[in-house]
Scaffold this motif. Structure first.
Motif, PDB file in Angstrom:
ATOM      1  N   LEU A 116       0.824  -1.211   0.000  1.00  0.00           N
ATOM      2  CA  LEU A 116       0.000   0.000   0.000  1.00  0.00           C
ATOM      3  C   LEU A 116       0.860   1.265   0.000  1.00  0.00           C
ATOM      4  N   ASN A 117       0.250   2.350  -0.419  1.00  0.00           N
ATOM      5  CA  ASN A 117       0.884   3.668  -0.408  1.00  0.00           C
ATOM      6  C   ASN A 117       0.391   4.464   0.796  1.00  0.00           C
ATOM      7  N   ARG A 118       1.302   5.113   1.454  1.00  0.00           N
ATOM      8  CA  ARG A 118       0.902   5.969   2.579  1.00  0.00           C
ATOM      9  C   ARG A 118      -0.019   7.096   2.087  1.00  0.00           C
ATOM     10  N   GLY A 119      -1.001   7.421   2.919  1.00  0.00           N
ATOM     11  CA  GLY A 119      -1.865   8.558   2.618  1.00  0.00           C
ATOM     12  C   GLY A 119      -2.916   8.300   1.561  1.00  0.00           C
ATOM     13  N   VAL A 120      -3.113   7.041   1.172  1.00  0.00           N
ATOM     14  CA  VAL A 120      -4.092   6.709   0.134  1.00  0.00           C
ATOM     15  C   VAL A 120      -5.213   5.864   0.752  1.00  0.00           C
ATOM     16  N   ARG A 121      -6.454   6.236   0.474  1.00  0.00           N
ATOM     17  CA  ARG A 121      -7.619   5.463   0.924  1.00  0.00           C
ATOM     18  C   ARG A 121      -7.859   4.323  -0.062  1.00  0.00           C
ATOM     19  N   TYR A 122      -8.127   3.119   0.477  1.00  0.00           N
ATOM     20  CA  TYR A 122      -8.389   1.953  -0.352  1.00  0.00           C
ATOM     21  C   TYR A 122      -9.739   1.334   0.002  1.00  0.00           C
ATOM     22  N   VAL A 123     -10.249   0.567  -0.949  1.00  0.00           N
ATOM     23  CA  VAL A 123     -11.418  -0.272  -0.745  1.00  0.00           C
ATOM     24  C   VAL A 123     -10.990  -1.710  -1.014  1.00  0.00           C
ATOM     25  N   VAL A 124     -11.367  -2.636  -0.114  1.00  0.00           N
ATOM     26  CA  VAL A 124     -10.974  -4.039  -0.203  1.00  0.00           C
ATOM     27  C   VAL A 124     -12.214  -4.915  -0.282  1.00  0.00           C
ATOM     28  N   ALA A 125     -12.154  -5.975  -1.094  1.00  0.00           N
ATOM     29  CA  ALA A 125     -13.216  -6.979  -1.161  1.00  0.00           C
ATOM     30  C   ALA A 125     -12.567  -8.320  -1.502  1.00  0.00           C
ATOM     31  N   ILE A 126     -13.354  -9.384  -1.458  1.00  0.00           N
ATOM     32  CA  ILE A 126     -12.823 -10.716  -1.721  1.00  0.00           C
ATOM     33  C   ILE A 126     -13.875 -11.557  -2.419  1.00  0.00           C
ATOM     34  N   GLU A 127     -13.413 -12.473  -3.270  1.00  0.00           N
ATOM     35  CA  GLU A 127     -14.301 -13.420  -3.927  1.00  0.00           C
ATOM     36  C   GLU A 127     -13.694 -14.811  -3.803  1.00  0.00           C
ATOM     37  N   ALA A 128     -14.544 -15.822  -3.791  1.00  0.00           N
ATOM     38  CA  ALA A 128     -14.102 -17.213  -3.748  1.00  0.00           C
ATOM     39  C   ALA A 128     -14.295 -17.829  -5.136  1.00  0.00           C
ATOM     40  N   PHE A 129     -13.489 -18.853  -5.428  1.00  0.00           N
ATOM     41  CA  PHE A 129     -13.683 -19.585  -6.676  1.00  0.00           C
ATOM     42  C   PHE A 129     -13.472 -21.074  -6.427  1.00  0.00           C
ATOM     43  N   ASP A 130     -14.128 -21.877  -7.255  1.00  0.00           N
ATOM     44  CA  ASP A 130     -13.939 -23.322  -7.223  1.00  0.00           C
ATOM     45  C   ASP A 130     -14.053 -23.832  -8.650  1.00  0.00           C
ATOM     46  N   GLU A 131     -14.319 -25.121  -8.812  1.00  0.00           N
ATOM     47  CA  GLU A 131     -14.361 -25.694 -10.154  1.00  0.00           C
ATOM     48  C   GLU A 131     -15.645 -25.336 -10.903  1.00  0.00           C
ATOM     49  N   HIS A 132     -16.635 -24.793 -10.184  1.00  0.00           N
ATOM     50  CA  HIS A 132     -17.905 -24.419 -10.815  1.00  0.00           C
ATOM     51  C   HIS A 132     -17.864 -22.998 -11.347  1.00  0.00           C
ATOM     52  N   GLY A 133     -17.191 -22.115 -10.646  1.00  0.00           N
ATOM     53  CA  GLY A 133     -17.175 -20.717 -11.060  1.00  0.00           C
ATOM     54  C   GLY A 133     -16.672 -19.810  -9.959  1.00  0.00           C
ATOM     55  N   VAL A 134     -17.107 -18.560 -10.015  1.00  0.00           N
ATOM     56  CA  VAL A 134     -16.634 -17.517  -9.108  1.00  0.00           C
ATOM     57  C   VAL A 134     -17.824 -16.972  -8.331  1.00  0.00           C
ATOM     58  N   SER A 135     -17.617 -16.728  -7.051  1.00  0.00           N
ATOM     59  CA  SER A 135     -18.691 -16.209  -6.202  1.00  0.00           C
ATOM     60  C   SER A 135     -18.987 -14.754  -6.516  1.00  0.00           C
ATOM     61  N   GLU A 136     -20.072 -14.285  -5.951  1.00  0.00           N
ATOM     62  CA  GLU A 136     -20.304 -12.848  -5.897  1.00  0.00           C
ATOM     63  C   GLU A 136     -19.221 -12.216  -5.029  1.00  0.00           C
ATOM     64  N   LEU A 137     -19.008 -10.951  -5.219  1.00  0.00           N
ATOM     65  CA  LEU A 137     -18.022 -10.236  -4.419  1.00  0.00           C
ATOM     66  C   LEU A 137     -18.559 -10.035  -3.000  1.00  0.00           C
ATOM     67  N   SER A 138     -17.685 -10.143  -2.028  1.00  0.00           N
ATOM     68  CA  SER A 138     -18.069  -9.900  -0.644  1.00  0.00           C
ATOM     69  C   SER A 138     -18.449  -8.432  -0.430  1.00  0.00           C
ATOM     70  N   GLN A 139     -18.856  -8.130   0.775  1.00  0.00           N
ATOM     71  CA  GLN A 139     -19.011  -6.721   1.118  1.00  0.00           C
ATOM     72  C   GLN A 139     -17.637  -6.048   1.024  1.00  0.00           C
TER      73      GLN A 139
END
Length: 611
Positions: A581-604
C-alpha cells in the motif's frame, strides 16, 4: 434405471470419449505465453542451463505484432497475439538482446538494446523476414555519462552511469519529437532526454541520431511511502535497496504515462508502476493507484518490466515478466494482461485470474468487458500418477500450482506417462503443460529442441481418446497451452511423452481448465481489513468458504475499481499481511471465492482509510 435413461447415459459417454480436435480454432491463451523460450547460451552456475524470457516488448508494425525479449537470438511474430513464430534475423549483430526498446516511426521499426558500451541502433521495414540494417553502428554517447569502449575498457568518466541500460523509446505524435528513457539501478533514478532522430535524413548514419537535450533524472524510488517498492518476497526485506528499471512511455488523453518495474525481477511482487505528466520529460506525479500491474499470487507470479500497446481493435495490453528462479536467479517467463485507462485518466492492468485462460477479442472491448473465459482450474491438488519418477520429484508435484517444484521421469524416452484424476467428469476445455529444466544440459539452439507429446482423455481410466496430438510438433513449447476445439466431459487426463530436447523429462505442472456442474461458491463472509501501524501494510482476514479452491483478494481506490488482486489458494491461511500500500491513500478491499464451478459474488467491501 428406465430404458430412456440408459440410452441417454450411453449417448453422453459416447460424446465424452469421441475424438476431440485440439487448438484448431484457438481463441484463448494462458500465461505464461506459449512461445519457444530460448535456452541461455552462456555457462552459468556450474553449467546449469535453462529456458528463459523476460523484459518483453510487444509492438504492432504493419499487420503483425513483434515480440522482443531478453536473452534471445531473434524475436517472435504473430498475426493474432495467440500464435507466435520465431524469426531468425539475417543480420543480427547482438550477442543476445537485453531489455530492448522499440519504436515505430516514419514507416520503420527501430530496435535498440541495452548498452554499457557502444551498440548499434537497428532498423527494418521487413521484420517478418528478418531483414535489418544499421541506422547507426554506434549510439551517440549519453552526455555526461561514464563511457566504455567495446572491449569494456574505461574511456571517459562522467556523473551519470554508462548506458542507456533498459532503454525505452517514445515518439510524440503531436510534434514528432523522439524521447529516450533509461535506467536500472538500486540507487539511481530513471533518466530521460529528447533525441534528435532525423528520420528523413539522407546523410551518413552518424548524423541521423544525437541527443537534443541533456539527460535529467525523472523518477526515484520512494519505498518509505510506497510499500510495493520494498525488496524481497512479499516486500519482506525491509529497507534493502530495491531496483527501479524497465522504462516504458504511453500517451493518453494528452497526458504522459512513464512506467517502470520494481522492486526486483526475482520476486513474486515484481510489478509495474506509473508516473503521470503533462509533458514528455515531466515534471511527473506518482499515481496513487500504484502498482498498476501487480500479480503476487497464483501460478505465474510477477508482472513487472514490460510494455503497453494497442491491438488492431484498439484494445490495450500490458506485458510483464514472471519469475521461476529454479536453475538460476533470472530464470523467467513472459506474461500479458488486458489493460487500459478510465475516462478520468486512471491507468489499470487486469491480472485477476491472470494465469487462467483468457479470450483474445476480435472486437473493441466495451467498458468493463472482461477477457476471462470463466474456465476454472480443475486440477489443483488432484491425484497424479506417473509411469516412473525420480526420488524427490514425485508426480504429486504436477498439480500443486507451483512452477518451482516438478516431476522428473526416470527416463526421457517416448512412452513415459502421467495421469491426472480430476475426481469427477467436469467439462474440460483447455490443458497447459509446463515443462521444467532439470539438468537439461542445453545451450543455444538445435534441431532436436522440440516438444512432442500426446494428450489423452478418459471417463473410466480404461477407454482413451486423443484430445491433442503434438507428436509431430516442430517447435519447443515449454509452456504448451492446448485449447480443445470441442469441450469434453472427462475424468482422466493422460500425458503421453514423445520427445523433449533436454537430458531429462521434467514437468512442473499439468493444469486442466474447464467447469464442473453445479453452483458457484458463496461469497466470503467476515471480511476484515485493518491498516497496520506501518500504514504501507494491512492485515486482511475472512471466513473460509466450504469447497472453495481459492480466493481473490481485491483492492483499489473505489468499489468499482478493484484492479489489484492477490490470489490465494484454500490450503493457505485465510489471513495475510498485504504490504504493497501507499501511505496517505484510501483503499477499498473486497474478496471473492472460486472453485471448479465458477466464481462467487463479491463480498461486502471494507474501507482502509488514508493514513
Amino acid at each position: 434405471m428406465p430404458r430412456h435413461a440408459l440410452l441417454f447415459a450411453a449417448l453422453a459417454i459416447a460424446i465424452a470419449i469421441a475424438p476431440v480436435a485440439a487448438h484448431a480454432a484457438q481463441r484463448t491463451y494462458a500465461n505464461p505465453l506459449d512461445i519457444d523460450y530460448r535456452y541461455a547460451w552462456e555457462v552459468m552456475n556450474d553449467n546449469v542451463s535453462f529456458r528463459t524470457g523476460a523484459d518483453p516488448v510487444i509492438v504492432r508494425y504493419g499487420d503483425a505484432y513483434y515480440l522482443f525479449q531478453t536473452m534471445a537470438d531473434g524475436y517472435w511474430m504473430s498475426k493474432d497475439l495467440l500464435h507466435w513464430d520465431f524469426v531468425k534475423p539475417d543480420h543480427w549483430p547482438f550477442d543476445g538482446n537485453v531489455a530492448p526498446a522499440t519504436l515505430v516511426a516514419d514507416g520503420k521499426l527501430f530496435l535498440m538494446q541495452s548498452a554499457f558500451v557502444p551498440k548499434p541502433l537497428m532498423v527494418s521495414t521487413d521484420p517478418a523476414h528478418g531483414t535489418w540494417a544499421f541506422w547507426t553502428h554506434q549510439l551517440p554517447p549519453v552526455p555526461g555519462a561514464t563511457r566504455y569502449d567495446p572491449a569494456g575498457k574505461l574511456e571517459v568518466r562522467g556523473p551519470l552511469p554508462p548506458g542507456p541500460w533498459d532503454p525505452g523509446l517514445f515518439r510524440d505524435d503531436d510534434d514528432g519529437k523522439v524521447y529516450l528513457y533509461w535506467g536500472s539501478s538500486d540507487t539511481l533514478p530513471i533518466y530521460g532526454a529528447q533525441l534528435d532522430m532525423r528520420l528523413d535524413s539522407t546523410e551518413g548514419e552518424g548524423k541521423r541520431l544525437a541527443f537534443a537535450t541533456q539527460p535529467q533524472a525523472l523518477l526515484h524510488l520512494d519505498p518509505a511511502n510506497h510499500g510495493w517498492e520494498r525488496f524481497g518476497p512479499d516486500h519482506t526485506m525491509g529497507d534493502k535497496p530495491a531496483y527501479m528499471e524497465g522504462s516504458w512511455m504511453n500517451k493518453r488523453g494528452g497526458r504522459y504515462y512513464l512506467q517502470y518495474g520494481a522492486p526486483g525481477t526475482e520476486y513474486n511482487v515484481y510489478g509495474t508502476g506509473v508516473y503521470v505528466a503533462d509533458a514528455p520529460l515531466g515534471p511527473f506525479t506518482y499515481a496513487p493507484y500504484n502498482p498498476v500491474g501487480y500479480k503476487p499470487g497464483g501460478f505465474a507470479t510477477g508482472a513487472g518490466h514490460g510494455s503497453t500497446f494497442d491491438d488492431a481493435y484498439g484494445n490495450t495490453w500490458n506485458t510483464g515478466t514472471t519469475w521461476l528462479g529454479v536453475n538460476q536467479t533470472f530464470e523467467r517467463r513472459i506474461v500479458m494482461f488486458p489493460a487500459g485507462w478510465h475516462a478520468d485518466g486512471e491507468m489499470w492492468v487486469d491480472t485477476r485470474f491472470g494465469d487462467f485462460p483468457q479470450r483474445m477479442p476480435d472486437h473493441a472491448l466495451r467498458e468493463g468487458e472482461s477477457t476471462f473465459t470463466g474456465w476454472m482450474l480443475l486440477s489443483y491438488r488432484k491425484k497424479a500418477t506417473a509411469s516412473s519418477s525420480l526420488p524427490d520429484h514425485p508426480a504429486a508435484l504436477l498439480t500443486d500450482e507451483n512452477p518451482r517444484t516438478f516431476w522428473v521421469a526416470k527416463t526421457n524416452q517416448a512412452g513415459e506417462t502421467v495421469t491426472v484424476d480430476l475426481g469427477g467428469t467436469p467439462t474440460v476445455r483447455a490443458v497447459q503443460v509446463n515443462y521444467a529444466d532439470y539438468q537439461s544440459g542445453r545451450y543455444g539452439d538445435a534441431p532436436d529442441i522440440v516438444t512432442q507429446f500426446v494428450l489423452e482423455g478418459s471417463t473410466d481410466g480404461k477407454t482413451w481418446t486423443t484430445i491433442a496430438d503434438l507428436s509431430s510438433s516442430d517447435r519447443d513449447r515449454p509452456n504448451a497451452y492446448i485449447e480443445l476445439d470441442t469441450p469434453a466431459r472427462l475424468r482422466y487426463i493422460r500425458y503421453v511423452h514423445k520427445h523433449v530436447g533436454a537430458k531429462h523429462l521434467a514437468i512442473s505442472d499439468i493444469r486442466v481448465f474447464g467447469n464442473a456442474e453445479g453452483k458457484a461458491p458463496a461469497a466470503p463472509q467476515g471480511l476484515v481489513a485493518v491498516r497496520g501501524q506501518d500504514t504501507r501494510e494491512a492485515t486482511i482476514r475472512w471466513s473460509a468458504v466450504k469447497g472453495a479452491v481459492g480466493y481473490n483478494v481485491r483492492w483499489g481506490l473505489a468499489a468499482d475499481r478493484l484492479h489489484s488482486t492477490y490470489q490465494r489458494f484454500a490450503d493457505q491461511p485465510t489471513s495475510f499481511t498485504l504490504r504493497s500500500l501507499n501511505r496517505g491513500v484510501r483503499y477499498v478491499v473486497a474478496i471473492e471465492a472460486f472453485d471448479e464451478h465458477g466464481v462467487s459474488e463479491l463480498s461486502q467491501t471494507v474501507e482502509l482509510p488514508a493514513r
